[in-house]
Design a protein around this motif. Structure first.
Motif, short mmCIF file in Angstrom:
data_model
loop_
_atom_site.label_atom_id
_atom_site.label_comp_id
_atom_site.label_asym_id
_atom_site.label_seq_id
_atom_site.Cartn_x
_atom_site.Cartn_y
_atom_site.Cartn_z
N ARG A 73 0.81 -1.22 0.00
CA ARG A 73 0.00 0.00 0.00
C ARG A 73 0.85 1.27 0.00
NH1 ARG A 73 -5.15 -0.05 3.90
NH2 ARG A 73 -3.64 -0.83 5.39
N PRO A 74 1.87 1.38 0.87
CA PRO A 74 2.72 2.58 0.77
C PRO A 74 3.42 2.70 -0.57
CG PRO A 74 3.06 1.47 2.87
CD PRO A 74 2.22 0.56 2.04
N ALA A 75 3.82 1.57 -1.18
CA ALA A 75 4.49 1.62 -2.49
C ALA A 75 3.55 2.16 -3.56
CB ALA A 75 4.99 0.22 -2.87
N VAL A 76 2.32 1.68 -3.59
CA VAL A 76 1.35 2.17 -4.57
C VAL A 76 1.03 3.63 -4.30
CG1 VAL A 76 -1.02 1.92 -5.41
CG2 VAL A 76 0.36 -0.11 -4.98
N ALA A 77 0.89 4.00 -3.03
CA ALA A 77 0.61 5.40 -2.68
C ALA A 77 1.73 6.32 -3.16
CB ALA A 77 0.41 5.54 -1.18
N PHE A 78 2.97 5.86 -3.03
CA PHE A 78 4.09 6.68 -3.48
C PHE A 78 4.06 6.88 -4.99
CE2 PHE A 78 8.37 6.96 -5.28
CZ PHE A 78 8.80 8.15 -4.69
N VAL A 79 3.73 5.82 -5.74
CA VAL A 79 3.67 5.93 -7.19
C VAL A 79 2.60 6.95 -7.60
CG1 VAL A 79 3.17 4.70 -9.34
CG2 VAL A 79 4.53 3.59 -7.56
N VAL A 80 1.45 6.89 -6.95
CA VAL A 80 0.37 7.84 -7.25
C VAL A 80 0.81 9.27 -6.89
CG1 VAL A 80 -2.00 8.50 -6.72
CG2 VAL A 80 -1.40 6.08 -6.92
N PHE A 81 1.43 9.42 -5.72
CA PHE A 81 1.94 10.74 -5.31
C PHE A 81 2.95 11.26 -6.32
CE2 PHE A 81 5.73 12.68 -3.41
CZ PHE A 81 5.20 13.88 -2.96
N TRP A 82 3.89 10.43 -6.74
CA TRP A 82 4.93 10.85 -7.67
C TRP A 82 4.35 11.26 -9.01
CZ3 TRP A 82 6.48 8.43 -12.28
CH2 TRP A 82 7.68 8.90 -12.84
N ARG A 83 3.33 10.53 -9.45
CA ARG A 83 2.77 10.82 -10.77
C ARG A 83 2.02 12.15 -10.81
NH1 ARG A 83 -1.94 7.71 -14.24
NH2 ARG A 83 -1.54 8.82 -16.18
N TYR A 84 1.27 12.47 -9.78
CA TYR A 84 0.39 13.64 -9.83
C TYR A 84 0.98 14.87 -9.16
CZ TYR A 84 -3.17 10.53 -11.65
OH TYR A 84 -3.86 9.66 -12.43
N LEU A 85 2.16 14.75 -8.56
CA LEU A 85 2.79 15.91 -7.92
C LEU A 85 3.02 17.03 -8.94
CD1 LEU A 85 4.27 17.33 -5.58
CD2 LEU A 85 6.34 16.08 -6.27
N GLY A 86 3.56 16.68 -10.10
CA GLY A 86 3.85 17.68 -11.12
C GLY A 86 2.61 18.38 -11.64
N TRP A 87 1.52 17.64 -11.76
CA TRP A 87 0.27 18.24 -12.23
C TRP A 87 -0.21 19.32 -11.27
CZ3 TRP A 87 -3.31 19.42 -15.60
CH2 TRP A 87 -4.62 19.64 -15.19
N ASN A 88 -0.22 19.00 -9.98
CA ASN A 88 -0.66 20.00 -9.00
C ASN A 88 0.31 21.17 -8.92
OD1 ASN A 88 -3.15 18.85 -7.65
ND2 ASN A 88 -1.78 17.13 -7.39
N MET A 89 1.59 20.89 -9.07
CA MET A 89 2.57 21.96 -9.05
C MET A 89 2.33 22.94 -10.20
SD MET A 89 6.61 21.90 -9.75
CE MET A 89 6.18 21.94 -11.49
N VAL A 90 2.03 22.41 -11.40
CA VAL A 90 1.76 23.27 -12.55
C VAL A 90 0.50 24.10 -12.32
CG1 VAL A 90 1.09 23.25 -15.00
CG2 VAL A 90 2.99 21.84 -14.21
N LEU A 91 -0.52 23.52 -11.70
CA LEU A 91 -1.73 24.28 -11.39
C LEU A 91 -1.42 25.46 -10.48
CD1 LEU A 91 -4.42 21.48 -10.78
CD2 LEU A 91 -4.15 22.93 -12.79
N TYR A 92 -0.68 25.19 -9.40
CA TYR A 92 -0.34 26.27 -8.47
C TYR A 92 0.59 27.30 -9.11
CZ TYR A 92 -2.49 23.49 -4.78
OH TYR A 92 -3.38 22.79 -4.02
N LEU A 93 1.52 26.83 -9.93
CA LEU A 93 2.45 27.74 -10.59
C LEU A 93 1.71 28.68 -11.55
CD1 LEU A 93 5.41 28.54 -10.94
CD2 LEU A 93 5.59 26.81 -12.74
#
Length: 260
Positions: free
Chosen positions: A119-139
């Protein structure tokens, strides 16, 4: 969702059962387990995305001048990459016997074969994938804030933290609401990453089984489209309720700030 139906038998086999499908879903321990897993992923992988993406966007906007586009592109790349490709790459990196991570750690850990780690491994993959998307929104939201507001604040002696707290955060609130809403919807519909990363036939699959996965199995493995439809409506209701709560939270908070 109010009918019992086996798709292979055609529409003529459909007959009315009322709320029986909903009762079956709500008393199904596998559905309740999947609902818990879904909410767990929404919190563990969803909340950190914003706690990291917002400060990261602020740093890139205010401190990083040279090479900004390259950095933003590198963070955004996972979002536009195929989820299947990402899952396959991480299944290799997290392999028990030949994975790079275990080679660095010096001892084998069954990241995708042990429920405590899966579960933590899958959660990390999801976090890693969508981090950039949210960063671009805030930027993108940061780039439209009038710079004269910061100039006036600096003239009044405001520190960088005070500028961030009293200027940036209030003006980012509409984008925060939008980004958090998308995260809620996306995480509650999580399917690809756990489905591909973890073997569906293993005992670990129950530790990462989401509501979207149990709905898929009910419909296409068990052929029970009626209960699967009921599950889909229950998931829709949960998403709608959390989105409404998110709207109320940001709306009330914004009104309180304007009042001050």
């Amino acid at each position: 969702s109010l009918h019992q139906w086996q798709a292979a038998a055609g529409l003529a086999s459909m007959h009315w059962v009322g709320l029986a499908n909903y009762a079956e879903a709500l008393t199904d321990p596998w559905f309740l387990k999947s609902l818990y897993n879904t909410l767990w992923f929404a919190v563990v992988s969803g909340l950190p995305q914003h706690l990291v993406a917002l400060p990261l966007a602020w740093f890139i906007h205010s401190r990083l001048q040279r090479g900004r586009d390259a950095v933003v592109g590198a963070y955004f790349l996972p979002y536009i990459t195929s989820s299947v490709a990402i899952a396959l790459i991480f299944s290799t990196l997290l392999s028990r016997d030949s994975g790079v991570l275990n080679a660095l750690l010096g001892h084998p850990i069954d990241w995708l074969g042990d429920a405590d780690y899966a579960r933590p491994a899958v959660a990390f993959v999801v976090f890693w994938r969508y981090l950039g998307w949210n960063m671009v929104l805030y930027l993108s939201a940061l780039q439209v804030i009038d710079p004269t507001l910061y100039e006036a604040a600096r003239l009044d002696g405001a520190s960088p933290w005070q500028q961030f707290r009293h200027i940036t955060l209030p003006l980012l609130r509409p984008m925060m609401y939008f980004a958090v809403t998308l995260t809620l919807i996306g995480n509650l519909q999580l399917f690809e990453e756990p489905f591909i990363l973890v073997d569906a036939e293993s005992g670990v699959a129950t530790a990462v089984m989401t509501t979207a996965m149990i709905m898929y199995r009910m419909a296409f493995s068990d052929g029970d489209f009626g209960t699967a439809s009921a599950v889909s409506w229950l998931l829709f209701g949960l998403i709608a309720a959390l989105t409404w709560g998110n709207s109320r939270l940001f709306g009330q908070h914004g009104a309180a700030h304007v009042g001050r």
